[in-house]
Design an enzyme around this catalytic site. Structure first.
Site, short mmCIF file in Angstrom:
data_model
loop_
_atom_site.label_atom_id
_atom_site.label_comp_id
_atom_site.label_asym_id
_atom_site.label_seq_id
_atom_site.Cartn_x
_atom_site.Cartn_y
_atom_site.Cartn_z
N SER A 12 -0.08 24.22 65.55
CA SER A 12 -0.20 22.84 65.86
C SER A 12 -0.37 22.58 67.54
O SER A 12 -1.04 21.69 67.99
CB SER A 12 1.08 22.08 65.40
OG SER A 12 2.15 22.32 66.20
N ARG A 92 5.70 37.85 68.84
CA ARG A 92 6.02 39.23 69.37
C ARG A 92 6.07 39.27 70.98
O ARG A 92 5.44 38.56 71.58
CB ARG A 92 4.87 39.97 68.89
CG ARG A 92 4.77 40.36 67.28
CD ARG A 92 3.69 41.25 66.86
NE ARG A 92 3.57 41.18 65.51
CZ ARG A 92 4.04 41.97 64.57
NH1 ARG A 92 4.38 43.06 64.82
NH2 ARG A 92 3.76 42.04 63.43
N HIS A 110 7.73 27.25 74.96
CA HIS A 110 9.31 27.72 74.24
C HIS A 110 10.07 26.14 74.01
O HIS A 110 10.05 25.30 74.75
CB HIS A 110 10.15 28.60 75.15
CG HIS A 110 11.24 28.75 74.41
ND1 HIS A 110 11.30 29.73 73.40
CD2 HIS A 110 12.60 28.55 74.60
CE1 HIS A 110 12.48 30.14 72.84
NE2 HIS A 110 13.33 29.15 73.62
C1 GRF Z 1 6.62 25.86 68.69
O1 GRF Z 1 7.84 25.17 68.57
C2 GRF Z 1 6.76 26.83 70.05
O2 GRF Z 1 7.43 26.18 70.96
C3 GRF Z 1 7.56 27.85 69.57
O3 GRF Z 1 6.75 28.29 67.97
C4 GRF Z 1 6.38 27.05 67.65
C5 GRF Z 1 4.93 27.02 67.37
O4 GRF Z 1 4.46 26.05 66.68
N1 GRF Z 1 7.13 29.06 70.43
P1 GRF Z 1 3.00 25.90 66.39
O5 GRF Z 1 2.42 27.19 65.56
O6 GRF Z 1 2.22 25.55 67.45
O7 GRF Z 1 2.94 24.61 65.28
#
Ligand code: GRF
Length: 192
Positions: A12, A92, A110
């Protein structure tokens, strides 16, 4: 600016970057999407948008990102002309030689106000800790876990009736605005 995206899940955040590009608020292009998970929806999103994509062969390791796989990833990104690598839900830890191939040119998003709650399911960590506020952070990637210099952060309240799911959904809404903004800022300051 030419972007490469690494993701393990839904993608997303990549979609938010694509939307910002389409809206003309981010002057960039995604040249390559790579995933360590062949079933990740991020790969479908790439296909739907006509973006070249591929799977990273992690040699059967569940969580490790083996050195050979990192070297291959760096080479594929370089071949695609990538200038900035965006980790978007990539599960990873990036180390050498990928870090060395893109010094200060790898970003991560994050779902917490780093340095609080590094690691997995940061939204759950926040709910479990009973804090009244968390957030999200875009930062440079170094060889630690969610430790690199912060580019942008935004606070998000934890509501009394929040569950892991509701909090993560609200954090993601902010992420989708913050990531394109951080890329834009980096492009203006460091890359040009
Ligand atoms: C997000 O909440 C990001 O902060 C974390 O993993 C999630 C990934 O979501 N590192 P997406 O795959 O971008 O929907």
């Amino acid at each position: 600016m030419v972007l490469g995206i690494l993701g393990s899940g839904s993608g997303s955040n990549m979609q938010a970057i694509l939307d910002a590009i389409a809206a003309g608020t981010l002057d960039a292009r995604i040249a390559l999407v790579l995933s360590d998970n062949p079933d990740a929806y991020i790969l479908e999103r790439a296909a739907k948008n006509g973006i070249p994509s591929g799977v990273i062969d992690c040699r059967g390791f569940k969580t490790k990102f083996p050195e050979e796989a990192q070297a291959e990833t760096a080479a594929r990104l370089k071949d695609a002309g990538v200038e900035l690598v965006c980790l978007a839900g990539f599960m990873r830890l990036v180390k050498r030689p990928l870090l060395d191939a893109f010094p200060e040119r790898i970003l991560n998003i994050h779902p917490s106000l780093l340095p609080a709650f590094p690691g997995i399911a940061a939204w759950k960590q926040a709910v479990d800790a009973g804090v009244s506020e968390t957030g999200c952070t875009v930062h440079h990637v170094d060889d630690g876990m969610d430790t690199g210099p912060v580019i942008l952060q935004e606070k998000i309240p934890v509501l009394p009736d929040d569950t892991d799911k509701t909090l993560h959904a609200r954090i993601q809404l902010v992420e989708h605005r913050l990531y394109p903004e951080a890329i834009r800022r980096l492009a203006q300051t460091a890359l040009r």
